[in-house]
Scaffold this active site. Structure first.
Site, PDB file in Angstrom:
ATOM      1  N   SER A  75       0.804  -1.221   0.000  1.00  0.00           N
ATOM      2  CA  SER A  75       0.000   0.000   0.000  1.00  0.00           C
ATOM      3  C   SER A  75       0.838   1.273   0.000  1.00  0.00           C
ATOM      4  O   SER A  75       0.287   2.368   0.152  1.00  0.00           O
ATOM      5  CB  SER A  75      -0.948   0.002   1.204  1.00  0.00           C
ATOM      6  OG  SER A  75      -0.229   0.101   2.414  1.00  0.00           O
ATOM      7  N   ARG A 125       4.585  -4.756   8.113  1.00  0.00           N
ATOM      8  CA  ARG A 125       4.799  -5.597   6.942  1.00  0.00           C
ATOM      9  C   ARG A 125       6.031  -5.113   6.189  1.00  0.00           C
ATOM     10  O   ARG A 125       6.071  -3.991   5.693  1.00  0.00           O
ATOM     11  CB  ARG A 125       3.572  -5.605   6.019  1.00  0.00           C
ATOM     12  CG  ARG A 125       3.769  -6.533   4.817  1.00  0.00           C
ATOM     13  CD  ARG A 125       2.470  -6.983   4.171  1.00  0.00           C
ATOM     14  NE  ARG A 125       1.740  -5.918   3.514  1.00  0.00           N
ATOM     15  CZ  ARG A 125       0.678  -6.120   2.734  1.00  0.00           C
ATOM     16  NH1 ARG A 125       0.228  -7.347   2.527  1.00  0.00           N
ATOM     17  NH2 ARG A 125       0.036  -5.099   2.196  1.00  0.00           N
ATOM     18  N   GLU A 132      -0.064 -16.212  -0.241  1.00  0.00           N
ATOM     19  CA  GLU A 132      -0.582 -15.493  -1.404  1.00  0.00           C
ATOM     20  C   GLU A 132       0.140 -15.871  -2.704  1.00  0.00           C
ATOM     21  O   GLU A 132      -0.086 -15.253  -3.747  1.00  0.00           O
ATOM     22  CB  GLU A 132      -0.476 -13.979  -1.173  1.00  0.00           C
ATOM     23  CG  GLU A 132       0.940 -13.501  -0.891  1.00  0.00           C
ATOM     24  CD  GLU A 132       1.001 -12.056  -0.407  1.00  0.00           C
ATOM     25  OE1 GLU A 132      -0.058 -11.401  -0.352  1.00  0.00           O
ATOM     26  OE2 GLU A 132       2.096 -11.582  -0.103  1.00  0.00           O
ATOM     27  N   GLY A 191      -5.235 -14.377   0.848  1.00  0.00           N
ATOM     28  CA  GLY A 191      -5.611 -13.147   0.171  1.00  0.00           C
ATOM     29  C   GLY A 191      -5.919 -13.444  -1.281  1.00  0.00           C
ATOM     30  O   GLY A 191      -5.035 -13.841  -2.038  1.00  0.00           O
ATOM     31  N   PHE A 192      -7.177 -13.280  -1.668  1.00  0.00           N
ATOM     32  CA  PHE A 192      -7.590 -13.572  -3.031  1.00  0.00           C
ATOM     33  C   PHE A 192      -6.812 -12.744  -4.050  1.00  0.00           C
ATOM     34  O   PHE A 192      -6.624 -13.167  -5.194  1.00  0.00           O
ATOM     35  CB  PHE A 192      -9.088 -13.308  -3.168  1.00  0.00           C
ATOM     36  CG  PHE A 192      -9.604 -13.416  -4.581  1.00  0.00           C
ATOM     37  CD1 PHE A 192      -9.798 -14.658  -5.173  1.00  0.00           C
ATOM     38  CD2 PHE A 192      -9.883 -12.283  -5.321  1.00  0.00           C
ATOM     39  CE1 PHE A 192     -10.270 -14.766  -6.468  1.00  0.00           C
ATOM     40  CE2 PHE A 192     -10.360 -12.378  -6.620  1.00  0.00           C
ATOM     41  CZ  PHE A 192     -10.558 -13.619  -7.203  1.00  0.00           C
ATOM     42  N   ASP A 227      -3.381 -11.046  -4.374  1.00  0.00           N
ATOM     43  CA  ASP A 227      -2.083 -11.492  -4.877  1.00  0.00           C
ATOM     44  C   ASP A 227      -2.134 -12.954  -5.302  1.00  0.00           C
ATOM     45  O   ASP A 227      -1.499 -13.357  -6.278  1.00  0.00           O
ATOM     46  CB  ASP A 227      -0.999 -11.307  -3.809  1.00  0.00           C
ATOM     47  CG  ASP A 227      -0.101 -10.114  -4.108  1.00  0.00           C
ATOM     48  OD1 ASP A 227       0.334  -9.982  -5.264  1.00  0.00           O
ATOM     49  OD2 ASP A 227       0.143  -9.321  -3.196  1.00  0.00           O
ATOM     50  N   PRO A 256     -11.225  -2.280   5.447  1.00  0.00           N
ATOM     51  CA  PRO A 256     -10.582  -1.137   4.793  1.00  0.00           C
ATOM     52  C   PRO A 256     -10.591   0.165   5.583  1.00  0.00           C
ATOM     53  O   PRO A 256     -10.044   1.156   5.105  1.00  0.00           O
ATOM     54  CB  PRO A 256     -11.415  -0.981   3.513  1.00  0.00           C
ATOM     55  CG  PRO A 256     -12.786  -1.438   3.917  1.00  0.00           C
ATOM     56  CD  PRO A 256     -12.566  -2.549   4.898  1.00  0.00           C
TER      57      PRO A 256
END
Length: 712
Positions: A268, A332, A422, A447-448, A450, A531
């Site tokens: 991000s 991260r 991922e 995580g769908f 990546d 989010p």
């Protein structure tokens, strides 16, 4: 020209060196010489290992490509395909059962199930909001979103909507904290008597759910309740706009919301050089010291935003109760792929950014370890490590942090790691990936986004893929999601580590989130990504309705549901059934998402954006979503579903649409009508050169184009 200084055979950008030496190291007990010597050792000893692992990725991918090309004209043979993957070492043997050995894990990771936020660490305001999102107003969540089925009204306070909010909150209280003989909707008086909560002289059906209060026991200012490990605070104030109209004086219901938050140095953010990395590291340092502040202007007023303090209450027995006021923060790091020009090795090459992040973010976290009442109360540092391909790369991460701990004088396994499930090579070898870091694992996450990008790139040569919305309907995704939970439970993560689920990508659609995202705790996941802080407050409702640890216990008794054979099914399309309109709509939707994200990334350095899709639904876009869209278009180009002229026409058409969407931004540079700017070129590179990008990642293109713009 970059101003560099020499440190232990490293040529370091002076901005980064100054930050490390004048701010980062101060108070850690680690000398500058020790730090730079350790980083030099990592760069020169671990750097070649890092490169060898990346070379292996490429070699394996070349073998998979060749297999698909050779077998494309035949009916797909799942058994032969699996045997081939085993033969080339992509699929490794699964070993004996084991239990993870992770120790000194904070409760927010191990024993509390709840929402998790992910925010760009480069934005101090977002980082502070995320940390402070441990607590959020349920009244605000209902009133200010579409959570009750209709959007928030414009203008002043709507009394009718306010009454609906209060009624909806009382329904929640009756579900989570039922009373004997009455309802919260009818309650007129809350009081503490002989260590028990009494509501109109009626006790809680489960008295142990009352854990504290503030103020006078006969008329408390606040009451603290607890259900399924999560706290809820009832706030009473008869002078408040809401409380003055409430028969019990209840002014708000405050939810324990974001239990943990990932401060993101990766997907991000747009960090391409020392200037960017110093910004990221500075904010992480402020969070770890507890002194990060940001001046915020809102409603014509300016105020200082800082980290919230812990919350204090009187216990039922008259003692003290303290509850954390902030989300537990993880950081991260970047993956193994990218290098960064902030530091050059003795040969003049850029060192791997993941090695920088590992040493620097851990060193900065020592500020938290040396103070009381900070982030971790168990003396741990939590690092999420993304984009690892298989057990060897997880083992390499373990080696990195073992070296980091030795250099900084920390006990081994101080650093806990989160394994992002991922990449397909990690998914099909998940048990062995966990084994490779069994003393560090504190988090596994599906995580769908990546994961789908890697699915497309890995099987690029197999044929044209389905449209994006249809890929998630294929059988592989269910097998993937189930296996992640099943293997996590088999390996003993329950009560020791998080099993996480991915992001709700539509921040404006809270009603749909409330309807659908309850499936994550029902799946046995003890955290899931949201989010925004408001979304965290609303998603917390799901964890009150579902006892995740009871679900995990039942799943463990039932055995494994997801299997490698299902996960290896390739979500290819029967594209002959598509109309030309369907094809071009899919192309334009992908193009719009790519352009809307990339133009802000390259031109403004914004690493995460809310980008409207072709249906004008705002979607959270980051590098993972960009990876899916670019790989999807690259796949269709490669298999002649569309041609280059059609795709370029769509890119230009949607560039004009994105320009119109950003017309109100004075700092925005339009891409049309010339279509020759760096951002537009970057978006085109991601598509037209997407097939040859390493693992289909967007970083090489985005970093190169952003550096080009900054240099100009």
């Amino acid at each position: 020209m970059t101003d560099r200084v020499t440190r232990s055979d490293l040529a370091v950008d002076k901005r980064l060196a100054d930050f490390i030496e004048t701010q980062g190291l101060e108070g850690t007990g680690v000398s500058a010489d020790t730090f730079w010597s350790a980083l030099s050792q990592m760069a020169h000893e671990l750097g070649p290992k890092n490169k060898a692992l990346l070379d292996k990725r490429e070699a394996i991918q070349a073998q998979i490509d060749a297999w698909h090309v050779e077998n494309r004209s035949k009916n797909h043979d799942p058994a032969a395909y699996k045997a081939f993957l085993q033969e080339i070492g992509y699929l490794v043997p699964e070993g004996d059962d084991f239990q993870i050995e992770t120790a000194n894990v904070d409760a927010e990771i191990a024993t509390i199930a709840g929402p998790q936020l992910v925010v760009p660490i480069t934005n101090a305001r977002y980082a502070l909001n995320a940390a402070n999102a441990r607590w959020g107003s349920l009244y605000d969540g209902f009133y200010g979103t579409d959570a009750m089925g209709s959007p928030a009204p414009a203008g002043g306070y709507d009394k009718g909507r306010g009454a609906r909010v209060v009624a909806r909150a009382r329904v929640f209280l009756d579900e989570a904290f039922p009373l004997e003989g009455t309802s919260h909707a009818d309650a007129r008086r809350y009081a503490v008597r002989d260590g028990a909560l009494m509501v109109d002289d009626m006790p809680l059906a489960s008295p142990e759910k009352f854990v504290g209060y503030r103020g006078h026991p006969k008329a408390p200012d606040a009451i603290l309740l607890k259900n399924n490990g999560l706290h809820v605070e009832l706030v009473f104030d008869r002078t408040h706009r809401i409380g003055s109209r409430d028969q019990a004086g209840l002014a708000d219901v405050v939810m324990e919301s974001a239990i943990s938050a990932i401060m993101d140095c990766e997907d991000s953010v747009a960090c391409v050089d020392a200037e960017d990395k110093v910004q990221a590291y500075s904010n992480w340092l402020g969070l770890m010291r507890g002194d990060l502040e940001e001046q915020v202007e809102k409603g014509g007023k300016t105020f200082t935003r800082a980290l919230n303090a812990d919350r204090a209450y009187t216990a039922p027995d008259g003692g003290d109760v303290s509850v954390k006021g902030r989300a537990l923060m993880l950081v991260r790091n970047v993956g193994h792929l990218m290098t960064n020009p902030a530091i050059l090795d003795r040969e003049g090459g850029e060192i791997y950014e993941g090695l920088m992040d590992a040493l620097i973010t851990t060193m900065l976290a020592m500020h938290d370890l040396r103070r009381d009442g900070g982030n971790s109360v168990t003396g741990s540092v939590y690092v999420v490590k993304p984009k690892m391909h298989g057990p060897e790369e997880v083992a390499f991460t373990d080696e990195i942090f073992t070296m980091v701990e030795a250099a900084l004088g920390l006990p081994q396994h101080t650093v806990k790691i989160g394994i992002m499930d991922e990449e397909r090579r990690t998914t099909v070898n998940l048990k062995e990936c966990i084994r490779a870091a069994k003393s560090r694992v504190a988090f596994i996450n599906t995580g769908f986004l990546d994961r789908t990008g890697d699915e497309i790139h890995t099987s690029m040569e197999a044929g044209p893929f389905s449209r994006k919305d249809f890929i998630k309907r294929k059988s592989w995704i269910g097998g993937y999601e189930n296996q992640n939970v099943d293997i996590g439970l088999e390996c003993g993560l329950s009560g020791k580590a998080q099993i996480g689920k991915g992001m709700w990508a539509m921040p404006d659609m809270m009603s749909a989130m409330l309807e659908q995202k309850i499936e994550h705790p029902k799946s046995g996941a003890n955290c899931a990504w949201v989010p925004s802080p408001t979304a965290a407050t609303l998603h917390a409702l799901h964890y009150h309705r579902v006892d995740v640890f009871a679900v995990q216990k039942k799943l463990l008794e039932g055995g494994r549901r997801g299997h490698v054979e299902t996960i290896l099914e390739i979500p290819l399309a029967s594209y002959g059934m598509w109309t030309e309109d369907q094809i071009m709509r899919e192309v334009e939707n992908n193009a719009q998402g790519i352009l809307g994200y990339v133009v802000r990334w390259v031109d403004q350095g914004v690493g995460c954006s809310k980008v409207p899709d072709i249906n004008n639904v705002g979607l959270m876009e980051d590098r993972a979503t960009c990876r899916i869209s670019s790989q999807a278009l690259a796949n269709w180009l490669h298999h002649d579903v569309v041609n280059g002229q059609q795709v370029m026409a769509a890119m230009q058409k949607m560039a004009a649409v994105v320009d119109a969407q950003n017309a109100g931004d004075p700092s925005y540079t339009p891409m049309s009508p010339d279509y020759n700017g760096i951002a537009f070129q970057a978006a085109c590179d991601l598509v037209f050169k997407g097939r040859v990008q390493p693992s289909g990642y967007t970083e090489p293109v985005l970093h190169a184009r952003r550096l080009e713009l900054k240099a100009g």
